[in-house]
Design a protein around this motif. Structure first.
Motif, PDB file in Angstrom:
ATOM      1  N   GLU A  24       0.831  -1.204   0.000  1.00  0.00           N
ATOM      2  CA  GLU A  24       0.000   0.000   0.000  1.00  0.00           C
ATOM      3  C   GLU A  24       0.866   1.254   0.000  1.00  0.00           C
ATOM      4  O   GLU A  24       0.609   2.200  -0.752  1.00  0.00           O
ATOM      5  CB  GLU A  24      -0.957  -0.004   1.192  1.00  0.00           C
ATOM      6  N   ALA A  25       1.894   1.263   0.829  1.00  0.00           N
ATOM      7  CA  ALA A  25       2.801   2.421   0.855  1.00  0.00           C
ATOM      8  C   ALA A  25       3.541   2.538  -0.474  1.00  0.00           C
ATOM      9  O   ALA A  25       3.688   3.646  -1.009  1.00  0.00           O
ATOM     10  CB  ALA A  25       3.787   2.295   2.007  1.00  0.00           C
ATOM     11  N   ALA A  26       3.997   1.414  -0.999  1.00  0.00           N
ATOM     12  CA  ALA A  26       4.721   1.438  -2.269  1.00  0.00           C
ATOM     13  C   ALA A  26       3.833   1.997  -3.376  1.00  0.00           C
ATOM     14  O   ALA A  26       4.257   2.873  -4.139  1.00  0.00           O
ATOM     15  CB  ALA A  26       5.202   0.024  -2.634  1.00  0.00           C
ATOM     16  N   GLN A  27       2.597   1.515  -3.456  1.00  0.00           N
ATOM     17  CA  GLN A  27       1.678   1.999  -4.488  1.00  0.00           C
ATOM     18  C   GLN A  27       1.468   3.505  -4.353  1.00  0.00           C
ATOM     19  O   GLN A  27       1.515   4.244  -5.342  1.00  0.00           O
ATOM     20  CB  GLN A  27       0.341   1.271  -4.390  1.00  0.00           C
ATOM     21  N   SER A  28       1.260   3.967  -3.143  1.00  0.00           N
ATOM     22  CA  SER A  28       1.033   5.389  -2.909  1.00  0.00           C
ATOM     23  C   SER A  28       2.254   6.222  -3.309  1.00  0.00           C
ATOM     24  O   SER A  28       2.126   7.261  -3.962  1.00  0.00           O
ATOM     25  CB  SER A  28       0.696   5.616  -1.431  1.00  0.00           C
ATOM     26  N   LEU A  29       3.430   5.756  -2.933  1.00  0.00           N
ATOM     27  CA  LEU A  29       4.653   6.496  -3.254  1.00  0.00           C
ATOM     28  C   LEU A  29       4.955   6.482  -4.753  1.00  0.00           C
ATOM     29  O   LEU A  29       5.367   7.505  -5.314  1.00  0.00           O
ATOM     30  CB  LEU A  29       5.826   5.930  -2.453  1.00  0.00           C
ATOM     31  N   TYR A  30       4.753   5.349  -5.405  1.00  0.00           N
ATOM     32  CA  TYR A  30       4.951   5.304  -6.862  1.00  0.00           C
ATOM     33  C   TYR A  30       3.961   6.243  -7.553  1.00  0.00           C
ATOM     34  O   TYR A  30       4.317   6.935  -8.505  1.00  0.00           O
ATOM     35  CB  TYR A  30       4.781   3.883  -7.407  1.00  0.00           C
ATOM     36  N   THR A  31       2.734   6.280  -7.065  1.00  0.00           N
ATOM     37  CA  THR A  31       1.728   7.171  -7.643  1.00  0.00           C
ATOM     38  C   THR A  31       2.151   8.624  -7.476  1.00  0.00           C
ATOM     39  O   THR A  31       2.073   9.413  -8.426  1.00  0.00           O
ATOM     40  CB  THR A  31       0.351   6.923  -7.004  1.00  0.00           C
ATOM     41  N   ARG A  32       2.604   8.975  -6.290  1.00  0.00           N
ATOM     42  CA  ARG A  32       3.069  10.350  -6.058  1.00  0.00           C
ATOM     43  C   ARG A  32       4.236  10.692  -6.968  1.00  0.00           C
ATOM     44  O   ARG A  32       4.303  11.786  -7.524  1.00  0.00           O
ATOM     45  CB  ARG A  32       3.449  10.541  -4.602  1.00  0.00           C
ATOM     46  N   ALA A  33       5.145   9.752  -7.141  1.00  0.00           N
ATOM     47  CA  ALA A  33       6.292   9.994  -8.015  1.00  0.00           C
ATOM     48  C   ALA A  33       5.839  10.192  -9.454  1.00  0.00           C
ATOM     49  O   ALA A  33       6.355  11.054 -10.174  1.00  0.00           O
ATOM     50  CB  ALA A  33       7.281   8.831  -7.920  1.00  0.00           C
ATOM     51  N   LEU A  34       4.848   9.415  -9.883  1.00  0.00           N
ATOM     52  CA  LEU A  34       4.345   9.537 -11.253  1.00  0.00           C
ATOM     53  C   LEU A  34       3.603  10.849 -11.487  1.00  0.00           C
ATOM     54  O   LEU A  34       3.409  11.246 -12.635  1.00  0.00           O
ATOM     55  CB  LEU A  34       3.451   8.336 -11.600  1.00  0.00           C
ATOM     56  N   GLU A  35       3.201  11.511 -10.439  1.00  0.00           N
ATOM     57  CA  GLU A  35       2.541  12.812 -10.567  1.00  0.00           C
ATOM     58  C   GLU A  35       3.549  13.951 -10.712  1.00  0.00           C
ATOM     59  O   GLU A  35       3.163  15.096 -10.953  1.00  0.00           O
ATOM     60  CB  GLU A  35       1.640  13.049  -9.353  1.00  0.00           C
ATOM     61  N   THR A  36       4.820  13.643 -10.581  1.00  0.00           N
ATOM     62  CA  THR A  36       5.880  14.637 -10.720  1.00  0.00           C
ATOM     63  C   THR A  36       5.975  15.054 -12.196  1.00  0.00           C
ATOM     64  O   THR A  36       5.947  14.207 -13.082  1.00  0.00           O
ATOM     65  CB  THR A  36       7.230  14.037 -10.276  1.00  0.00           C
ATOM     66  N   PRO A  37       6.102  16.337 -12.464  1.00  0.00           N
ATOM     67  CA  PRO A  37       6.213  16.764 -13.868  1.00  0.00           C
ATOM     68  C   PRO A  37       7.577  16.413 -14.467  1.00  0.00           C
ATOM     69  O   PRO A  37       8.563  16.271 -13.749  1.00  0.00           O
ATOM     70  CB  PRO A  37       6.028  18.285 -13.801  1.00  0.00           C
TER      71      PRO A  37
END
Length: 107
Positions: A24-37
């Protein structure tokens, strides 16, 4: 703790969460990283790979499928044959698990 992390920091934190099976933490962090421009395509491929893995363990296969399709597109654009093969193999397996055998054979 991770509010002000850079792309590299988010990726490292996501990889660390995955390494200890905190999907769950990994998914959330990868998602946040993918939101980076302005993510370099090679980095986006790795982030999507990590998120697809986390989604698989969380039984969110439709979301994993989207990342795997994006990975295949990225690998094709980068002329990365091993990356394309990896993405397509995982995509076919995901389609099989989802019960879409026609789509699995397509890939």
């Amino acid at each position: 703790m991770t509010d002000n992390l850079t792309l590299t920091g988010l990726q490292k934190a996501a990889d660390q969460a995955a390494a200890v099976y905190d999907w769950e933490a990994a998914q959330s962090l990868y998602t946040r990283a993918l939101e980076t421009p302005d993510i370099p395509p090679e980095v986006e491929y790795e982030l999507r790979n990590g998120r697809a893995t986390a989604c698989g363990y969380l039984h969110e296969l439709a979301t994993a499928r989207k990342d795997l399709v994006a990975m295949a597109d990225l690998a094709e654009a980068l002329d990365d044959l091993p990356g394309l093969v990896k993405a397509l193999n995982r995509l076919a397996e995901t389609e099989r698990i989802l019960g879409d055998l026609a789509a699995a054979q397509h890939w």
